[in-house]
Design a protein around this motif. Structure first.
Motif, mmCIF file in Angstrom:
data_model
loop_
_atom_site.group_PDB
_atom_site.id
_atom_site.type_symbol
_atom_site.label_atom_id
_atom_site.label_comp_id
_atom_site.label_asym_id
_atom_site.label_seq_id
_atom_site.Cartn_x
_atom_site.Cartn_y
_atom_site.Cartn_z
ATOM 1 N N SER A 152 -20.707 -19.245 132.084
ATOM 2 C CA SER A 152 -19.603 -19.295 131.117
ATOM 3 C C SER A 152 -19.076 -20.698 130.864
ATOM 4 O O SER A 152 -18.462 -20.942 129.820
ATOM 5 C CB SER A 152 -18.444 -18.411 131.593
ATOM 6 N N TRP A 153 -19.280 -21.612 131.820
ATOM 7 C CA TRP A 153 -18.641 -22.926 131.731
ATOM 8 C C TRP A 153 -19.678 -24.028 131.526
ATOM 9 O O TRP A 153 -20.722 -24.046 132.182
ATOM 10 C CB TRP A 153 -17.845 -23.231 132.990
ATOM 11 N N PHE A 182 -15.889 -22.981 127.373
ATOM 12 C CA PHE A 182 -15.941 -21.681 128.041
ATOM 13 C C PHE A 182 -16.383 -20.641 127.015
ATOM 14 O O PHE A 182 -15.876 -20.606 125.893
ATOM 15 C CB PHE A 182 -14.564 -21.320 128.601
ATOM 16 N N LYS A 184 -17.385 -16.469 127.090
ATOM 17 C CA LYS A 184 -17.601 -15.229 127.822
ATOM 18 C C LYS A 184 -17.093 -14.064 126.996
ATOM 19 O O LYS A 184 -15.954 -14.081 126.529
ATOM 20 C CB LYS A 184 -16.886 -15.248 129.171
ATOM 21 N N SER A 190 -12.857 -24.376 123.920
ATOM 22 C CA SER A 190 -13.357 -25.704 124.261
ATOM 23 C C SER A 190 -12.251 -26.728 124.090
ATOM 24 O O SER A 190 -11.339 -26.562 123.273
ATOM 25 C CB SER A 190 -14.565 -26.077 123.401
#
Length: 261
Positions: A152-153, A182, A184, A190
């Protein structure tokens, strides 16, 4: 204001050849004819060398050009109908590599720029007008890296340095960026901070600008058809100019919805 037209016709050919799995060569040529500025030949050459451990080296040499536009040649007090096309050669060597199952990627580029007939506003016989200012010889380095912290990151950084033998308007000596994003499910977020140093906002007289920008953006997918988004720019409310006399906005917030059918 002015009744003028410009006509342009061009053609190009591009060739790419692979040699086994370790090198790719490419070449291109474009010919462009402009009814007022004449004919320009624009070649480019490049090679990609694929090395072990997901590494790659790229070599490129390319020419670019820009015809003067109607405004620069015929409109307002700075007009100059005798302008010639800008021309530039760019030479670059780049190295990149992917590591850690492609979670980490980094690269470094070295470049050299050689330009002729660059168009700028300069004093001529006591008045300001558009002129071809002559040659530029600039060189620099660019570095970038990205690291996927988790599914996710993502973290990414870059930095560039431009050594200007001949200063170019709106071009910075230093430019750095660090960002975090990120993603998800329905969420995308961002944020990033950008530093700009030694930007030439004016050449006559010579003036430079330094500033730091913090930007944020995000979106949420409500359904297959609807997204909600927001964006914040220059959240540190920096006062700066890219062109002398044209101040950029301070802190700006925007938001909206996006429909897809």
């Amino acid at each position: 204001i002015v009744d003028k037209s410009q006509n342009e016709i061009a053609g190009y050919v591009d060739i790419r050849q692979h040699f086994d799995d370790w090198v790719t060569l490419n070449a291109g040529l474009r010919v462009d004819n402009h009814d007022q500025a004449g004919t320009e030949w624009i070649p480019q050459l490049g090679a990609s060398i694929h090395l072990p451990k997901n590494a790659e080296v790229k070599l490129t040499a390319s020419r670019g050009f820009r015809y003067p536009i109607i405004r620069e040649m015929f409109m307002w007090g700075v007009a100059n109908p005798d302008l010639e096309a800008e021309s530039i050669w760019n030479y670059e060597v780049a190295f990149s590599q992917r590591l850690m199952d492609d979670r980490l990627e980094y690269g470094i580029n070295l470049f050299y720029i050689h330009g002729d007939n660059m168009i700028a506003v300069a004093p001529v016989d006591g008045r300001m007008m558009n002129v071809n200012t002559g040659k530029i010889r600039n060189k620099g380095i660019e570095m970038q890296a990205s690291y996927r912290i988790s599914p996710s990151w993502m973290l990414d950084v870059n930095y560039s340095y431009l050594d200007m033998e001949n200063p170019v308007i709106a071009s910075p000596e230093h430019k750095g960026y660090g960002g975090l994003s990120f993603h998800k499910g329905r969420w995308q977020l961002s944020t990033g901070v950008q530093y700009v140093g030694g930007l030439y906002k004016s050449l006559n007289p010579e003036e430079k600008e330094d500033y730091v920008l913090w930007n944020v953006k995000g979106s949420y997918r409500v359904s297959r058809f609807l997204d909600i988004w927001m964006r914040g720019e220059n959240l540190l409310a920096q006062s700066y100019e890219i062109m002398d006399g044209y101040p950029m906005p301070k802190a700006t917030l925007m938001g909206g919805v996006r429909l897809q059918f």
